[in-house]
Write a protein that holds these residues in place. Structure first.
Motif, mmCIF file in Angstrom:
data_model
loop_
_atom_site.group_PDB
_atom_site.id
_atom_site.type_symbol
_atom_site.label_atom_id
_atom_site.label_comp_id
_atom_site.label_asym_id
_atom_site.label_seq_id
_atom_site.Cartn_x
_atom_site.Cartn_y
_atom_site.Cartn_z
ATOM 1 N N ALA A 90 93.823 19.006 53.945
ATOM 2 C CA ALA A 90 94.082 20.435 54.156
ATOM 3 C C ALA A 90 92.863 21.134 54.744
ATOM 4 O O ALA A 90 92.991 21.980 55.641
ATOM 5 C CB ALA A 90 94.484 21.093 52.837
ATOM 6 N N GLU A 91 91.671 20.793 54.259
ATOM 7 C CA GLU A 91 90.447 21.385 54.798
ATOM 8 C C GLU A 91 90.265 21.014 56.265
ATOM 9 O O GLU A 91 89.883 21.858 57.089
ATOM 10 C CB GLU A 91 89.236 20.914 53.985
ATOM 11 N N SER A 92 90.533 19.762 56.592
ATOM 12 C CA SER A 92 90.390 19.312 57.973
ATOM 13 C C SER A 92 91.344 20.063 58.894
ATOM 14 O O SER A 92 90.972 20.488 59.990
ATOM 15 C CB SER A 92 90.645 17.805 58.068
ATOM 16 N N LEU B 76 84.815 26.315 67.424
ATOM 17 C CA LEU B 76 84.199 24.991 67.307
ATOM 18 C C LEU B 76 83.291 24.919 66.083
ATOM 19 O O LEU B 76 83.229 23.893 65.407
ATOM 20 C CB LEU B 76 83.394 24.677 68.569
ATOM 21 N N ALA B 77 82.603 26.017 65.802
ATOM 22 C CA ALA B 77 81.649 26.031 64.692
ATOM 23 C C ALA B 77 82.331 25.874 63.337
ATOM 24 O O ALA B 77 81.671 25.549 62.343
ATOM 25 C CB ALA B 77 80.836 27.323 64.723
ATOM 26 N N ARG B 78 83.636 26.094 63.283
ATOM 27 C CA ARG B 78 84.366 25.891 62.032
ATOM 28 C C ARG B 78 84.437 24.411 61.658
ATOM 29 O O ARG B 78 84.622 24.069 60.494
ATOM 30 C CB ARG B 78 85.788 26.458 62.153
ATOM 31 N N ILE B 79 84.314 23.549 62.666
ATOM 32 C CA ILE B 79 84.306 22.104 62.450
ATOM 33 C C ILE B 79 82.850 21.698 62.250
ATOM 34 O O ILE B 79 82.006 22.025 63.092
ATOM 35 C CB ILE B 79 84.922 21.371 63.657
ATOM 36 N N ASN C 255 76.837 12.051 54.543
ATOM 37 C CA ASN C 255 76.155 12.245 55.822
ATOM 38 C C ASN C 255 75.723 13.698 55.943
ATOM 39 O O ASN C 255 76.119 14.550 55.139
ATOM 40 C CB ASN C 255 77.025 11.811 57.010
ATOM 41 N N ASN C 256 74.897 13.991 56.945
ATOM 42 C CA ASN C 256 74.344 15.343 57.035
ATOM 43 C C ASN C 256 75.385 16.423 57.359
ATOM 44 O O ASN C 256 75.343 17.501 56.762
ATOM 45 C CB ASN C 256 73.165 15.395 58.014
ATOM 46 N N PRO C 257 76.384 16.196 58.236
ATOM 47 C CA PRO C 257 77.370 17.256 58.450
ATOM 48 C C PRO C 257 78.172 17.573 57.197
ATOM 49 O O PRO C 257 78.420 18.748 56.883
ATOM 50 C CB PRO C 257 78.268 16.700 59.565
ATOM 51 N N ASP C 258 78.571 16.539 56.461
ATOM 52 C CA ASP C 258 79.356 16.781 55.251
ATOM 53 C C ASP C 258 78.524 17.411 54.146
ATOM 54 O O ASP C 258 79.030 18.224 53.369
ATOM 55 C CB ASP C 258 79.976 15.475 54.762
ATOM 56 N N LEU C 259 77.243 17.048 54.079
ATOM 57 C CA LEU C 259 76.391 17.671 53.074
ATOM 58 C C LEU C 259 76.149 19.142 53.407
ATOM 59 O O LEU C 259 76.126 20.002 52.516
ATOM 60 C CB LEU C 259 75.058 16.927 52.959
ATOM 61 N N ASP C 260 76.004 19.452 54.704
ATOM 62 C CA ASP C 260 75.866 20.854 55.117
ATOM 63 C C ASP C 260 77.118 21.643 54.758
ATOM 64 O O ASP C 260 77.039 22.792 54.295
ATOM 65 C CB ASP C 260 75.606 20.938 56.624
ATOM 66 N N LEU C 261 78.293 21.039 54.995
ATOM 67 C CA LEU C 261 79.551 21.688 54.637
ATOM 68 C C LEU C 261 79.633 21.886 53.124
ATOM 69 O O LEU C 261 80.083 22.941 52.651
ATOM 70 C CB LEU C 261 80.729 20.844 55.125
ATOM 71 N N PHE C 262 79.191 20.901 52.366
ATOM 72 C CA PHE C 262 79.200 21.009 50.909
ATOM 73 C C PHE C 262 78.301 22.155 50.449
ATOM 74 O O PHE C 262 78.652 22.901 49.520
ATOM 75 C CB PHE C 262 78.733 19.684 50.300
#
Length: 341
Positions: free
Chosen positions: A51-53, A277-280, A209-216
């Protein structure tokens, strides 16, 4: 009487012709492959929950639907294996993939690479990580490795580059270890859930990974403050966009042009697209690419398999050497296929 009779067939033919003309005009023409009703099926690699994706990609896909005049449906699944299965069943037209998933799609599922992700910080890829609680008993990588059989581990699926392949290839396999047997318990999940498991004390260490940790950090700032990184991998190339080879050529080109041009224009329209784009996580846009960008993923897999063969238990040296030769031959063939494709 004869003249009058001869007119009757001609009259019937005129009436039949008029009826057939009316029928042709009334019946709908059969839809072509490029008909506006043809949906574009977009496969989304799960980042966080499905759902988040979907929500992250929703504004971009809404613009795609409006620009091309085709409905866009998302194939958003909870696992890498689920997305691979959908691609193999020809239920996906375009997809965001990485690593082994992308290689499988290109070599065996009639897909082609046409773009690679461009990060908003200018980096050429992502970094895999191992994370722990900052107040926990694991202070660094040496502490982790010094106690086999003690810790609980949360990792990604085997198809996940940062969640499984990179930590295995750079941390465990070079030391003759396998994460599935090194840890007291192993659970498999997405990066977001694995990070939460560390915070909640359900596991001791998790891959990410760094993108997912930033999102977290953006989603759960209080919980993220309780985490620390004890290991970072070498740079891993960004994910790619693949497109189905059997698509109608005109629609296929329109779709590729849209994705490659998205966020590139100036003015308010370009600013709005860049905001979408920045939402991803960490995405700035897409740059042209071919299947050759997958070579780095193939090399990482080769390194992992070779290390596992070298450090594995074998009935004889000859059996180990045979496995090493097989790994070498399979890698050469994989590289050849990527170059040919």
């Amino acid at each position: 009487m004869k003249a009058k009779a001869s007119k009757r067939p001609r009259e019937r033919l005129r009436r039949l012709g008029g009826w057939m003309l009316w029928l042709v005009c009334w019946l709908p023409w059969p839809a072509t492959a490029a008909d506006a009703a043809t949906p574009i099926r977009f496969g989304i690699l799960p980042i966080g929950s499905a759902a988040e994706s979907r929500e992250q990609w929703r504004p971009l896909l809404a613009d795609l639907e409006k620009r091309l005049g085709h409905p866009v449906t998302t194939v958003s699944v909870s696992s890498y294996a689920g997305l691979s299965g959908a691609i193999g069943d020809q239920r996906v037209d375009i997809a965001f993939l990485s690593g082994r998933l992308a290689i499988e799609a290109v070599l065996h599922q009639q897909m082609s690479v046409f773009a690679q992700f461009e990060r908003n910080d200018g980096a050429k890829g992502n970094v895999a990580m191992l994370i722990v609680r900052s107040d926990g008993p694991i202070h660094d990588l040496n502490t982790l490795l010094a106690h086999p059989g003690r810790w609980r581990y949360a990792r990604g699926e085997p198809l996940s580059v940062t969640g499984y392949v990179a930590p295995e290839a750079e941390v465990f396999a070079p030391r003759g270890l396998n994460s599935d047997t090194f840890f007291a318990r192993v659970r498999v999940g997405n990066h977001q859930n694995n990070a939460l498991a560390v915070v909640n004390g359900e596991v001791d260490v998790a891959s990410g990974n760094n993108p997912d940790l930033d999102l977290f950090r953006r989603t759960f700032p209080d919980q993220a403050s309780q985490l620390k990184v004890i290991w970072r991998s070498s740079l891993i190339p960004s994910g790619v966009l693949v497109i189905r080879e059997g698509m109608e050529p005109g629609l296929r080109k329109q779709l590729m042009d849209f994705m490659l041009g998205y966020g590139k224009s100036s003015g308010p329209a370009g600013e709005r697209e860049r905001a979408n784009l920045a939402r991803i996580p960490d995405l700035a846009g897409f740059v042209p690419a071919t299947s050759l960008v997958l070579r780095s993923f193939a090399d990482m897999e080769y390194t992992l398999q070779r290390q596992q063969a070298q450090h594995g238990r074998w009935v004889s040296d000859a059996a180990r050497d045979a496995r090493l030769r097989q790994v070498e031959a399979e890698h050469r063939e994989l590289v050849r296929q990527l170059q040919a494709h």
